[in-house]
Each structure stands twice: as structure tokens, then as C-alpha cells.
Motif scaffolding. Sequence first.
Motif, PDB file in Angstrom:
ATOM      1  N   UNK A  23       0.858  -1.182   0.000  1.00 25.34           N
ATOM      2  CA  UNK A  23       0.000   0.000   0.000  1.00 25.34           C
ATOM      3  C   UNK A  23       0.892   1.229   0.000  1.00 25.34           C
ATOM      4  N   UNK A  24       0.506   2.213  -0.755  1.00 24.09           N
ATOM      5  CA  UNK A  24       1.231   3.476  -0.794  1.00 24.09           C
ATOM      6  C   UNK A  24       0.254   4.606  -0.970  1.00 24.09           C
ATOM      7  N   UNK A  25       0.777   5.759  -1.285  1.00 27.95           N
ATOM      8  CA  UNK A  25      -0.065   6.930  -1.511  1.00 27.95           C
ATOM      9  C   UNK A  25       0.433   7.631  -2.772  1.00 27.95           C
ATOM     10  N   UNK A  26      -0.505   8.067  -3.578  1.00 25.29           N
ATOM     11  CA  UNK A  26      -0.208   8.924  -4.717  1.00 25.29           C
ATOM     12  C   UNK A  26      -0.946  10.230  -4.449  1.00 25.29           C
ATOM     13  N   UNK A  27      -0.187  11.306  -4.285  1.00 29.82           N
ATOM     14  CA  UNK A  27      -0.778  12.609  -3.976  1.00 29.82           C
ATOM     15  C   UNK A  27      -1.774  12.522  -2.815  1.00 29.82           C
ATOM     16  N   UNK A  28      -1.347  11.850  -1.753  1.00 31.21           N
ATOM     17  CA  UNK A  28      -2.118  11.717  -0.508  1.00 31.21           C
ATOM     18  C   UNK A  28      -3.410  10.918  -0.639  1.00 31.21           C
ATOM     19  N   UNK A  29      -3.516  10.094  -1.679  1.00 32.41           N
ATOM     20  CA  UNK A  29      -4.662   9.195  -1.830  1.00 32.41           C
ATOM     21  C   UNK A  29      -4.142   7.757  -1.822  1.00 32.41           C
ATOM     22  N   UNK A  30      -4.807   6.847  -1.096  1.00 32.90           N
ATOM     23  CA  UNK A  30      -4.339   5.463  -0.997  1.00 32.90           C
ATOM     24  C   UNK A  30      -4.250   4.770  -2.357  1.00 32.90           C
ATOM     25  N   UNK A  31      -3.158   4.026  -2.542  1.00 35.39           N
ATOM     26  CA  UNK A  31      -2.922   3.309  -3.790  1.00 35.39           C
ATOM     27  C   UNK A  31      -2.361   1.925  -3.479  1.00 35.39           C
TER      28      UNK A  31
END
Length: 144
Positions: A23-31
Motif C-alpha cells: 500500500x502506498x499513496x499517490x498525492x495523498x490518496x491510498x494506492x
Amino acid sequence: MNYIEVPINIINIEGDGFHLIAEGMINNKPARFVVDTGASRTVFDKDRILNFIDNPEFNEKEGISAGIGGTDLSSFIFNIEELSFSDLKINDYQAVAMDLSNVNNSYAMLNIPPVDGVLGGDLLYKHKAVISYKLKKMRLTPKQ
């Protein structure tokens, strides 16, 4: 040495293999990302990236990229303002987008949620990734 631990999910693929999901974040949205040590570069799904960036400026990448499954796919360069995994933050990341629908269609048939990208060798190498299947964690070292 300081490092960051990122939890990974180990997904059983029909009993004959495993995929790692981080799990990560792209522009502060979960990805969601497939962790692929054999992928030379981190790539993002060209359609799904629209969930994270309004109107990305895609520039066609020179040449053809070898895609997952051995197919040749067009790829596009664009910019991600912030990409993060746990406390590791990467700003102004020049990213590559390509069609990952073959991966997500396969996942859909196995009732596995779709992924937004493939975490590949460029970031894994740069951040000295160490994967522990036993602990279900990936260790990343911030750039020194």
C-alpha cells in the motif's frame, strides 16, 4: 542506518505462485502496488492514475516498453507530485504510465482488488529494498 518498514500482503495466485502487494499513496490518496523485483521500472496504470491526478500531462515515451506478460506496450511519461510508502516520501517523481489492464483483469478473475501500479527495480534499488516474506514487510531506506 534509518529505514522505513512497509507492510506487504502476500497474495496466493491459484496455488502456484505469489504476488506481493504494498500500500502506498499517490498525492495523498491510498494506492495499491504489485511489488515486482523483476520489473526494471515502477509503472502506473494509465487509466487508474486519473483517480489521483486531474488531467495528467502524458508525453509519449520514446520507443516501446516491454510490458508485463512479454507484450510490447506504449508508455507515457508524466509527473507525480508526491509518491509515498509509509514514511518514505518521494516528491516530483517522473513516472511512467502504461496499460496494466491485463494485470487487473487477471486479478478480477481471482477476486483480487485492482492495483494502481507496479513497484519496480528503479525505486526498489534506489531505496535498498529488503523483503521479508516471514515478517510480511518490506524495508526501504530513504535516499541519503
